[in-house]
Motif scaffolding. Structure first.
Motif, mmCIF file in Angstrom:
data_model
loop_
_atom_site.group_PDB
_atom_site.id
_atom_site.type_symbol
_atom_site.label_atom_id
_atom_site.label_comp_id
_atom_site.label_asym_id
_atom_site.label_seq_id
_atom_site.Cartn_x
_atom_site.Cartn_y
_atom_site.Cartn_z
ATOM 1 N N VAL A 233 0.849 -1.189 0.000
ATOM 2 C CA VAL A 233 0.000 0.000 0.000
ATOM 3 C C VAL A 233 0.883 1.238 0.000
ATOM 4 C CG1 VAL A 233 -1.785 1.289 1.244
ATOM 5 C CG2 VAL A 233 -1.792 -1.207 1.309
ATOM 6 N N ARG A 234 0.463 2.236 -0.788
ATOM 7 C CA ARG A 234 1.151 3.514 -0.803
ATOM 8 C C ARG A 234 0.123 4.598 -1.112
ATOM 9 N NH1 ARG A 234 1.164 -0.247 -4.093
ATOM 10 N NH2 ARG A 234 3.348 -0.530 -4.467
ATOM 11 N N VAL A 235 0.474 5.830 -0.768
ATOM 12 C CA VAL A 235 -0.411 6.967 -1.000
ATOM 13 C C VAL A 235 -0.098 7.565 -2.372
ATOM 14 C CG1 VAL A 235 -1.104 9.251 -0.174
ATOM 15 C CG2 VAL A 235 -0.622 7.413 1.460
ATOM 16 N N VAL A 236 -1.163 7.857 -3.128
ATOM 17 C CA VAL A 236 -1.025 8.447 -4.458
ATOM 18 C C VAL A 236 -2.028 9.590 -4.606
ATOM 19 C CG1 VAL A 236 -0.238 6.300 -5.548
ATOM 20 C CG2 VAL A 236 -2.674 6.849 -5.548
ATOM 21 N N ASP A 237 -1.711 10.495 -5.511
ATOM 22 C CA ASP A 237 -2.689 11.488 -5.941
ATOM 23 C C ASP A 237 -3.436 10.874 -7.112
ATOM 24 O OD1 ASP A 237 -2.258 14.343 -4.665
ATOM 25 O OD2 ASP A 237 -0.280 13.413 -4.897
ATOM 26 N N ALA A 238 -4.750 11.041 -7.113
ATOM 27 C CA ALA A 238 -5.568 10.465 -8.182
ATOM 28 C C ALA A 238 -6.637 11.457 -8.604
ATOM 29 C CB ALA A 238 -6.200 9.160 -7.711
ATOM 30 N N TYR A 239 -7.089 11.289 -9.833
ATOM 31 C CA TYR A 239 -8.117 12.140 -10.424
ATOM 32 C C TYR A 239 -9.147 11.225 -11.080
ATOM 33 C CZ TYR A 239 -10.149 14.986 -14.215
ATOM 34 O OH TYR A 239 -10.997 15.598 -15.100
ATOM 35 N N TYR A 240 -10.433 11.483 -10.815
ATOM 36 C CA TYR A 240 -11.507 10.672 -11.397
ATOM 37 C C TYR A 240 -11.990 11.303 -12.696
ATOM 38 C CZ TYR A 240 -16.044 8.638 -12.231
ATOM 39 O OH TYR A 240 -17.124 8.016 -12.828
ATOM 40 N N HIS A 241 -12.127 10.446 -13.723
ATOM 41 C CA HIS A 241 -12.647 10.894 -15.019
ATOM 42 C C HIS A 241 -13.227 9.684 -15.750
ATOM 43 C CE1 HIS A 241 -12.960 13.307 -18.630
ATOM 44 N NE2 HIS A 241 -12.236 12.427 -19.304
ATOM 45 N N LYS A 242 -14.520 9.742 -16.045
ATOM 46 C CA LYS A 242 -15.202 8.720 -16.853
ATOM 47 C C LYS A 242 -15.023 7.300 -16.298
ATOM 48 C CE LYS A 242 -15.060 11.379 -21.125
ATOM 49 N NZ LYS A 242 -14.624 11.433 -22.518
ATOM 50 N N SER A 243 -15.439 7.091 -15.062
ATOM 51 C CA SER A 243 -15.396 5.784 -14.390
ATOM 52 C C SER A 243 -13.991 5.219 -14.222
ATOM 53 C CB SER A 243 -16.298 4.762 -15.094
ATOM 54 O OG SER A 243 -17.645 5.178 -15.020
ATOM 55 N N MET A 244 -12.997 6.102 -14.219
ATOM 56 C CA MET A 244 -11.614 5.676 -13.998
ATOM 57 C C MET A 244 -10.902 6.689 -13.118
ATOM 58 S SD MET A 244 -10.404 4.406 -17.757
ATOM 59 C CE MET A 244 -11.526 5.311 -18.812
ATOM 60 N N PHE A 245 -9.972 6.192 -12.317
ATOM 61 C CA PHE A 245 -9.053 7.073 -11.614
ATOM 62 C C PHE A 245 -7.747 7.076 -12.392
ATOM 63 C CE2 PHE A 245 -11.884 6.526 -7.965
ATOM 64 C CZ PHE A 245 -11.904 7.811 -7.463
ATOM 65 N N TRP A 246 -7.089 8.226 -12.400
ATOM 66 C CA TRP A 246 -5.835 8.410 -13.125
ATOM 67 C C TRP A 246 -4.733 8.808 -12.162
ATOM 68 C CZ3 TRP A 246 -5.334 7.438 -18.311
ATOM 69 C CH2 TRP A 246 -6.529 7.183 -18.993
ATOM 70 N N ILE A 247 -3.556 8.224 -12.349
ATOM 71 C CA ILE A 247 -2.398 8.457 -11.501
ATOM 72 C C ILE A 247 -1.208 8.777 -12.406
ATOM 73 C CG2 ILE A 247 -0.826 7.385 -9.829
ATOM 74 C CD1 ILE A 247 -3.280 5.467 -9.186
ATOM 75 N N VAL A 248 -0.430 9.782 -12.020
ATOM 76 C CA VAL A 248 0.785 10.154 -12.741
ATOM 77 C C VAL A 248 1.958 9.549 -11.985
ATOM 78 C CG1 VAL A 248 2.222 12.074 -13.522
ATOM 79 C CG2 VAL A 248 -0.268 12.320 -13.488
ATOM 80 N N THR A 249 2.804 8.795 -12.693
ATOM 81 C CA THR A 249 3.897 8.110 -12.008
ATOM 82 C C THR A 249 5.005 7.759 -13.004
ATOM 83 O OG1 THR A 249 4.377 6.318 -10.448
ATOM 84 C CG2 THR A 249 2.800 5.823 -12.219
ATOM 85 N N TYR A 250 5.836 6.797 -12.623
ATOM 86 C CA TYR A 250 6.939 6.334 -13.462
ATOM 87 C C TYR A 250 6.888 4.812 -13.591
ATOM 88 C CZ TYR A 250 8.940 10.939 -13.650
ATOM 89 O OH TYR A 250 9.127 12.276 -13.914
#
Length: 150
Positions: free
Chosen positions: A33-50
């Motif tokens: 488990v880790r903490v992430v920033d996420a954004y909801y759009h069209k029944s999906m969450f999006w995460i920016v990462t590597y």
């Protein structure tokens, strides 16, 4: 408006912004488990990462994930959808830059070939707002709405 449509409206109101979630993945039989920033759009969450992060390696091997924020919880499948500058990511990139504006370029290097977006396709979720709870099955596109107080 049926319960599913109402739940999607509430979900959009709650999470179409920069939100912090705990993201759970699995490596073999060991959860992480880790903490992430996420954004909801069209029944999906999006995460920016590597792509080199453990979370991306783990979802590549096993896409089953869970997201949790206080009493809100979601289950689904996560996928690395590639670099932000990929043609298919143009629309979501613009949204993510805007939503994560305070830190997007300060913490991400789009010149790095390993930068990527991860999308979480939702399967099940629970959330609430204004005294109503929503238990949602995104696969079957149905929802249960019920009284809920914290």
């Amino acid at each position: 408006m049926n319960a599913y449509e109402k739940s999607i409206e509430v979900l959009t109101e709650l999470f179409s912004k920069d939100c912090t979630f705990s993201l759970a993945t699995v490596k073999g039989d060991m959860p992480a488990v880790r903490v992430v920033d996420a954004y909801y759009h069209k029944s999906m969450f999006w995460i920016v990462t590597y792509a080199t992060t453990n979370k991306v390696k783990e979802v590549t091997a096993n896409p089953k994930v869970a997201l949790c924020n206080n009493l809100y919880s979601f289950k689904g499948k996560a996928f690395n959808v590639g670099h932000p500058l990929d043609k298919d990511n143009q629309e979501i990139r613009e949204k993510l830059i805007e939503v994560f504006k305070p830190w997007y370029f300060a913490h991400n290097d789009e010149n790095d070939e390993n930068m990527c977006f991860v999308k979480v396709e939702l399967e099940y979720g629970f959330f609430y707002k204004n005294g109503k709870g929503y238990k949602v099955n995104f696969i079957d596109k149905n929802a249960e709405e019920f009284p809920f107080t914290e």
